[in-house]
Design a protein around this motif. Structure first.
Motif, PDB file in Angstrom:
ATOM      1  N   LEU A 224      35.061  44.739  36.082  1.00  0.00           N
ATOM      2  CA  LEU A 224      36.479  44.867  35.745  1.00  0.00           C
ATOM      3  C   LEU A 224      37.261  45.446  36.916  1.00  0.00           C
ATOM      4  O   LEU A 224      38.407  45.066  37.158  1.00  0.00           O
ATOM      5  N   GLN A 225      36.643  46.354  37.626  1.00  0.00           N
ATOM      6  CA  GLN A 225      37.248  46.912  38.833  1.00  0.00           C
ATOM      7  C   GLN A 225      37.529  45.805  39.851  1.00  0.00           C
ATOM      8  O   GLN A 225      38.629  45.708  40.400  1.00  0.00           O
ATOM      9  N   SER A 226      36.534  44.958  40.066  1.00  0.00           N
ATOM     10  CA  SER A 226      36.706  43.847  41.011  1.00  0.00           C
ATOM     11  C   SER A 226      37.774  42.875  40.523  1.00  0.00           C
ATOM     12  O   SER A 226      38.611  42.405  41.307  1.00  0.00           O
ATOM     13  N   ALA A 227      37.729  42.547  39.240  1.00  0.00           N
ATOM     14  CA  ALA A 227      38.711  41.609  38.689  1.00  0.00           C
ATOM     15  C   ALA A 227      40.123  42.123  38.927  1.00  0.00           C
ATOM     16  O   ALA A 227      41.018  41.367  39.342  1.00  0.00           O
ATOM     17  N   CYS A 228      40.326  43.398  38.650  1.00  0.00           N
ATOM     18  CA  CYS A 228      41.649  43.981  38.844  1.00  0.00           C
ATOM     19  C   CYS A 228      42.063  43.926  40.316  1.00  0.00           C
ATOM     20  O   CYS A 228      43.214  43.605  40.636  1.00  0.00           O
ATOM     21  N   GLN A 229      41.124  44.190  41.211  1.00  0.00           N
ATOM     22  CA  GLN A 229      41.430  44.224  42.645  1.00  0.00           C
ATOM     23  C   GLN A 229      41.776  42.841  43.206  1.00  0.00           C
ATOM     24  O   GLN A 229      42.496  42.750  44.203  1.00  0.00           O
ATOM     25  N   VAL A 230      41.275  41.786  42.577  1.00  0.00           N
ATOM     26  CA  VAL A 230      41.576  40.436  43.084  1.00  0.00           C
ATOM     27  C   VAL A 230      42.670  39.751  42.278  1.00  0.00           C
ATOM     28  O   VAL A 230      42.895  38.552  42.419  1.00  0.00           O
ATOM     29  N   GLY A 231      43.354  40.520  41.423  1.00  0.00           N
ATOM     30  CA  GLY A 231      44.515  39.970  40.728  1.00  0.00           C
ATOM     31  C   GLY A 231      44.282  39.495  39.313  1.00  0.00           C
ATOM     32  O   GLY A 231      45.202  38.958  38.683  1.00  0.00           O
ATOM     33  N   ASN A 232      43.081  39.692  38.781  1.00  0.00           N
ATOM     34  CA  ASN A 232      42.789  39.296  37.399  1.00  0.00           C
ATOM     35  C   ASN A 232      42.864  40.548  36.523  1.00  0.00           C
ATOM     36  O   ASN A 232      41.862  41.037  36.014  1.00  0.00           O
ATOM     37  N   ALA A 233      44.071  41.074  36.364  1.00  0.00           N
ATOM     38  CA  ALA A 233      44.249  42.339  35.661  1.00  0.00           C
ATOM     39  C   ALA A 233      44.072  42.216  34.150  1.00  0.00           C
ATOM     40  O   ALA A 233      43.958  43.225  33.452  1.00  0.00           O
ATOM     41  N   SER A 234      44.041  40.992  33.640  1.00  0.00           N
ATOM     42  CA  SER A 234      43.765  40.807  32.213  1.00  0.00           C
ATOM     43  C   SER A 234      42.272  40.616  31.958  1.00  0.00           C
ATOM     44  O   SER A 234      41.853  40.457  30.810  1.00  0.00           O
ATOM     45  N   PHE A 235      41.475  40.620  33.035  1.00  0.00           N
ATOM     46  CA  PHE A 235      40.013  40.487  32.961  1.00  0.00           C
ATOM     47  C   PHE A 235      39.589  39.190  32.283  1.00  0.00           C
ATOM     48  O   PHE A 235      38.572  39.142  31.571  1.00  0.00           O
ATOM     49  N   LYS A 236      40.333  38.127  32.519  1.00  0.00           N
ATOM     50  CA  LYS A 236      40.031  36.846  31.879  1.00  0.00           C
ATOM     51  C   LYS A 236      38.612  36.407  32.209  1.00  0.00           C
ATOM     52  O   LYS A 236      38.187  36.430  33.356  1.00  0.00           O
ATOM     53  N   ARG A 237      37.866  36.026  31.167  1.00  0.00           N
ATOM     54  CA  ARG A 237      36.474  35.559  31.237  1.00  0.00           C
ATOM     55  C   ARG A 237      35.475  36.667  31.601  1.00  0.00           C
ATOM     56  O   ARG A 237      34.317  36.381  31.856  1.00  0.00           O
TER      57      ARG A 237
END
Length: 399
Positions: A224-237
């Motif tokens: 989730l940390q990585s997702a947020c850092q690359v712009g996927n703040a909704s943690f899709k998938r």
């Protein structure tokens, strides 16, 4: 009966019991078990007290969704630990308490997989066998993605054929890895996130060992940390699985959580409502206390560091051994077959380790668990030191 039951492999510890059957180890040596990843450090007193103080909660049927205060404590911990801005974690829709991650990892697959389209579940190899059993019982084909030394014991996503990605509905990652202790980086997460977007599959990240790491200044990266850092703040998938078993030495509490993509979590909540597995109220309050405290976790890491240092210092002159960045396992190469090594070590030294081949499958022409053993440094320091001395004696005696 469900015909998929016939596809299940014997559990690793069943194989280990068969391997040891009929062997009488030396009676003058007390048995030391480093085969099972069951923490032996004391469960912190304040967690036990929180459990006892809320036993009146046994008069209530707990809700599947859990107490709001527990979900909020988990959301706050996620925000602190993984540097995720608090507005991106909604305790109401993105967090779900579970009765330990073993139960959740299994049931999650049953909720996610659509068996009508020849689904594939990708998993690291070696692996936690729940991944495989869950996939098989959900009607999916497992795809074993080898994690080998040449790739730092991490999955090589570039090696997966496109036809596998097209059929993939779910991929398991485990970071820090069981049994290797290897940790995925932001770049590796980012590559997988792009693949998930391209081929539309769910990422299930088993992160039960993230709080057991060697470098206090360099905690493992979370999905989730990585997702947020690359712009996927909704943690899709993206869905992560966390547990108090290793972090807080509370395997018997059976407490963890699932968090991530709100749409997936809410569908999984629907499944769990029928599954009938809400967390007891006293357990929820004990869990709140555990997630809100970090000092006991820092102390826990220090205990493991001391054991790794002592264990490796004894063995580094007689075998190839290295310190993993995280987890409480050593993934040790064996000079002979892993099953022979484990069997003879038990027979001569009354010491139990787990053969690596019991944790893996043949894939792409190799079995990456062969000629390795998993050593769980869960016993007290003195026992770990004694175990290292016995292994040293055994290796020198076999030369």
């Amino acid at each position: 009966m469900n015909p998929h039951l016939q596809l299940l492999h014997p559990y690793p510890f069943e194989k280990l019991a068969s391997l040891k059957r009929g062997i009488t180890p030396p009676a003058d040596k007390a048995h030391i078990a480093l085969s099972i990843g069951e923490p032996k450090h004391a469960t912190p007193h304040f967690i036990q007290e929180a459990l006892l103080q809320h036993l009146h909660g046994l008069t209530q049927y707990p809700t599947t969704k859990g107490l709001p205060v527990l979900r909020e404590a988990i959301a706050e911990w996620l925000s602190r630990r993984f540097a995720i801005p608090g507005q991106y974690i909604d305790a109401e829709t993105q967090v779900l308490p579970v009765n330990g991650t073993r139960e959740a990892l299994f049931s999650f697959v049953q909720a996610v997989i659509d068996p009508r389209d020849k689904p594939i579940v990708i998993m690291p190899n070696p692996f936690y066998q729940i991944y495989e059993g869950a996939a098989l019982l959900a009607g999916a084909d497992p795809y074993y993605l080898n994690t080998v030394e040449a790739n730092n014991y991490l999955p090589d996503f570039d090696s997966v054929p496109e036809e596998i990605w097209r059929r993939c509905q779910l991929i398991f990652i485990c970071s820090p890895g069981n049994p290797t202790g290897s940790v995925m980086s932001l770049a590796e997460h980012e590559k997988l996130l792009k693949l998930a977007e391209q081929y539309d599959f769910v990422i299930a990240s088993d992160e039960c060992y993230t709080e057991l790491y060697d470098d206090e200044a360099n905690p493992p990266q979370g999905l989730l940390q990585s997702a947020c850092q690359v712009g996927n703040a909704s943690f899709k998938r993206c869905v992560i699985f966390q547990s108090l078993s290793k972090r807080s030495n509370a395997p018997g509490l059976r407490s963890g959580f699932v968090a991530g993509d709100a749409a997936i979590v809410q569908q999984y909540l629907k499944y769990r409502t029928y599954h009938g597995c809400p967390m007891p109220v006293p357990t929820q309050y004990a869990s709140i206390a555990a997630w809100q405290d970090e000092e006991h976790v820092r102390q826990n890491r220090q205990l493991y560091r001391e054991k790794f240092t002592a264990f490796i210092n004894i063995l580094q002159g007689v075998c190839e051994i290295s310190r993993p960045p995280a987890s409480f396992y050593i993934w040790l190469k064996t000079p002979v077959s892993d099953t022979d090594f484990a069997q003879k070590l038990f027979a001569q030294q009354n010491l139990t380790l787990l053969p690596g081949s019991f944790l893996s499958r043949d894939s792409e022409g190799i079995n990456p668990g062969l000629n390795h053993v998993r050593i769980a440094l869960v016993a007290p320091l003195e026992e770990c030191i004694e175990a290292a001395e016995r292994i040293k004696t055994f290796i020198l005696g076999e030369r």
